[in-house]
Scaffold this motif. Structure first.
Motif, short mmCIF file in Angstrom:
data_model
loop_
_atom_site.label_atom_id
_atom_site.label_comp_id
_atom_site.label_asym_id
_atom_site.label_seq_id
_atom_site.Cartn_x
_atom_site.Cartn_y
_atom_site.Cartn_z
N SER A 119 0.76 8.34 5.46
CA SER A 119 0.78 8.91 4.11
C SER A 119 1.10 10.41 4.18
O SER A 119 1.88 10.92 3.36
N ARG B 158 -11.57 12.67 -0.10
CA ARG B 158 -11.27 11.24 -0.39
C ARG B 158 -11.02 10.48 0.92
O ARG B 158 -11.46 9.34 1.08
N GLU B 159 -10.36 11.13 1.85
CA GLU B 159 -10.07 10.45 3.12
C GLU B 159 -11.34 10.20 3.92
O GLU B 159 -11.49 9.14 4.54
N LEU C 35 -1.52 16.71 -2.82
CA LEU C 35 -1.23 15.31 -2.45
C LEU C 35 -2.28 14.78 -1.48
O LEU C 35 -2.71 13.63 -1.58
N VAL C 36 -2.66 15.62 -0.53
CA VAL C 36 -3.66 15.20 0.46
C VAL C 36 -5.03 15.64 -0.03
O VAL C 36 -5.21 16.77 -0.50
N ASP C 37 -5.98 14.71 0.05
CA ASP C 37 -7.34 14.97 -0.44
C ASP C 37 -8.32 14.64 0.71
O ASP C 37 -8.73 13.49 0.88
N ARG D 264 0.83 -1.21 0.00
CA ARG D 264 0.00 0.00 0.00
C ARG D 264 0.86 1.25 0.00
O ARG D 264 0.60 2.22 -0.72
N LEU E 40 -12.97 7.33 2.18
CA LEU E 40 -12.19 6.11 2.42
C LEU E 40 -12.49 5.54 3.82
O LEU E 40 -12.75 4.34 3.97
N LYS F 163 0.52 12.61 -8.85
CA LYS F 163 -0.15 13.85 -8.45
C LYS F 163 0.79 15.04 -8.56
O LYS F 163 0.38 16.11 -9.01
N LEU G 270 1.31 7.08 -6.43
CA LEU G 270 0.23 8.06 -6.63
C LEU G 270 0.74 9.47 -6.41
O LEU G 270 0.39 10.39 -7.17
N PHE G 271 1.58 9.66 -5.38
CA PHE G 271 2.11 10.99 -5.09
C PHE G 271 3.00 11.48 -6.24
O PHE G 271 3.00 12.66 -6.58
N LEU H 231 -3.33 6.73 7.14
CA LEU H 231 -3.41 8.04 6.48
C LEU H 231 -2.39 9.02 7.06
O LEU H 231 -1.76 9.78 6.33
N VAL I 107 0.90 4.31 -2.66
CA VAL I 107 0.72 5.73 -2.30
C VAL I 107 1.91 6.55 -2.84
O VAL I 107 1.72 7.65 -3.38
C1 ISJ Z 1 -4.21 7.97 -1.82
C2 ISJ Z 1 -4.54 9.24 -2.05
O1 ISJ Z 1 -3.79 10.33 -1.56
C3 ISJ Z 1 -3.77 10.67 -0.21
C4 ISJ Z 1 -3.45 9.51 0.63
C5 ISJ Z 1 -4.44 8.63 0.95
C6 ISJ Z 1 -4.17 7.25 1.46
O2 ISJ Z 1 -3.12 6.98 2.06
O3 ISJ Z 1 -5.04 6.39 1.23
C7 ISJ Z 1 -5.77 9.02 0.77
C8 ISJ Z 1 -6.13 10.26 0.32
C9 ISJ Z 1 -5.13 11.29 0.06
O4 ISJ Z 1 -5.07 12.21 1.10
C10 ISJ Z 1 -5.67 9.53 -2.91
O5 ISJ Z 1 -5.81 10.68 -3.35
O6 ISJ Z 1 -6.46 8.61 -3.20
#
Ligand code: ISJ
Length: 87
Positions: free
Chosen positions: A83, A50-51, A45-47, A27, A54, A38, A34-35, A80, A31
């Motif tokens: 992350s 979405r959190e 980077l932080v959303d 995981r 999630l 992004k 993904l970063f 998180l 991440v």
């Molecule tokens: C993974 C992402 O980026 C960031 C990290 C996340 C994670 O660790 O799951 C979730 C949301 C974001 O803050 C995402 O945008 O999906």
């Protein structure tokens, strides 16, 4: 000396915990990837939205699996936070 079935169950737990850590490592790698994407796109980077989604999803999924939703939330909040330290 512990009974054999206790030792066997402990070994099974050791194996399972290592598998959990393997998944966490996978995981973290996702991440990281993904970063990179992004950053290239100039996206935050932080959303936070979405959190929120999630965490709600993981609570529901956990309950379906017989895992307390609060436990799932504690685990995923810690994930998180990790992350966030990587931004
Ligand atoms: C993974 C992402 O980026 C960031 C990290 C996340 C994670 O660790 O799951 C979730 C949301 C974001 O803050 C995402 O945008 O999906």
């Amino acid at each position: 000396m512990l009974p054999a079935d206790v030792s066997e169950t402990r070994s099974a737990l050791d194996e399972l915990d290592h598998a959990l850590l393997d998944l966490i490592a996978r995981r973290r790698a996702l991440v990281g990837a993904l970063f990179v994407k992004k950053r290239a796109l100039g996206l935050p980077l932080v959303d936070p939205m979405r959190e929120v989604e999630l965490l709600a999803d993981r609570r529901v999924y956990a309950e379906r699996q017989g895992v307390p939703a609060d436990l799932a939330e504690v685990i995923f909040r810690a994930i998180l936070e990790d992350s966030h330290t990587r931004t």
